[in-house]
Design a protein around this motif. Sequence first.
Motif, PDB file in Angstrom:
ATOM      1  N   ARG A  64       0.821  -1.219   0.000  1.00  0.00           N
ATOM      2  CA  ARG A  64       0.000   0.000   0.000  1.00  0.00           C
ATOM      3  C   ARG A  64       0.853   1.267   0.000  1.00  0.00           C
ATOM      4  O   ARG A  64       0.406   2.325  -0.439  1.00  0.00           O
ATOM      5  N   PHE A  65       2.116   1.154   0.474  1.00  0.00           N
ATOM      6  CA  PHE A  65       2.996   2.320   0.546  1.00  0.00           C
ATOM      7  C   PHE A  65       3.879   2.476  -0.692  1.00  0.00           C
ATOM      8  O   PHE A  65       4.698   3.398  -0.754  1.00  0.00           O
ATOM      9  N   SER A  66       3.746   1.590  -1.666  1.00  0.00           N
ATOM     10  CA  SER A  66       4.537   1.708  -2.891  1.00  0.00           C
ATOM     11  C   SER A  66       4.204   3.010  -3.616  1.00  0.00           C
ATOM     12  O   SER A  66       3.063   3.476  -3.597  1.00  0.00           O
ATOM     13  N   SER A  67       5.199   3.571  -4.266  1.00  0.00           N
ATOM     14  CA  SER A  67       5.018   4.849  -4.959  1.00  0.00           C
ATOM     15  C   SER A  67       3.872   4.807  -5.956  1.00  0.00           C
ATOM     16  O   SER A  67       3.109   5.763  -6.097  1.00  0.00           O
ATOM     17  N   VAL A  68       3.721   3.684  -6.653  1.00  0.00           N
ATOM     18  CA  VAL A  68       2.708   3.602  -7.694  1.00  0.00           C
ATOM     19  C   VAL A  68       1.293   3.694  -7.144  1.00  0.00           C
ATOM     20  O   VAL A  68       0.359   4.104  -7.857  1.00  0.00           O
ATOM     21  N   MET A  69       1.099   3.354  -5.868  1.00  0.00           N
ATOM     22  CA  MET A  69      -0.258   3.308  -5.338  1.00  0.00           C
ATOM     23  C   MET A  69      -0.910   4.683  -5.262  1.00  0.00           C
ATOM     24  O   MET A  69      -2.132   4.802  -5.373  1.00  0.00           O
ATOM     25  N   ARG A  70      -0.117   5.727  -5.095  1.00  0.00           N
ATOM     26  CA  ARG A  70      -0.701   7.070  -5.125  1.00  0.00           C
ATOM     27  C   ARG A  70      -1.307   7.353  -6.494  1.00  0.00           C
ATOM     28  O   ARG A  70      -2.381   7.953  -6.606  1.00  0.00           O
ATOM     29  N   SER A  71      -0.637   6.878  -7.532  1.00  0.00           N
ATOM     30  CA  SER A  71      -1.147   7.048  -8.891  1.00  0.00           C
ATOM     31  C   SER A  71      -2.364   6.159  -9.139  1.00  0.00           C
ATOM     32  O   SER A  71      -3.298   6.551  -9.847  1.00  0.00           O
TER      33      SER A  71
END
Length: 226
Positions: A64-71
């Motif tokens: 859930r904290f991976s950079s891609v998840m914000r996108s």
Amino acid sequence: MKFGVIVFPGSNCDRDLATVTEGLLHQPTRMIWHQDTDISDIDVIVLPGGFSYGDYLRCGAIARFSSVMRSVIEHANQGKLVLGICNGFQVLTEVGLLPGALIRNRDLHFICDRVPVRVENNQLPWTKKYTSQQVITLPVAHGEGRYYGDEDTIKELEDNHQIVFRYCNLLGEITEDSNPNGSLSNIAGISNKQGNILGMMPHPERASDPLIRATEGRILFEGLLV
């Protein structure tokens, strides 16, 4: 229709998905590393099964904290399509895009099997090529696939027709014996209220190839192309 498959460290169903979307359905597909952030070219984001980050802490808790998840969250909030399968479903609940949680199976055993599921809502982009109450057989492979939500969450899912798939028997009957993992209300898959986000524990990509004489999962992907 361009598909994007998120690849976390530990993902093991990412190539299976690309085999379906690109290899069988001939749709452009991009493998998206978990540190990437530009997914603006993608129509459908898919979070695959596997063991993201080794399932340390709990399934999906680190992904859930991976950079891609914000996108991915921004993509979803724009009304674009997001599919989470197995571990991907777990990630979607961890990040708050879907309600509830996936917890340890009722018998505390890993389940690897083929199970019947019933289509509860065929009014979504994902399910419009199925018929209402259609029974299909899909593979499952999980140790933490037991869907849980509090009483209000389950009622809201029922009232808003967000329960998309339920575990059932071959006759389509919803019974305790047909529930492989103890999920509340026999839930196998749910959507958000808008219907653009789908999370499911069974693997449709593993039932998509005529060579293995299993194609009922392929219908889910084909529905997006209509």
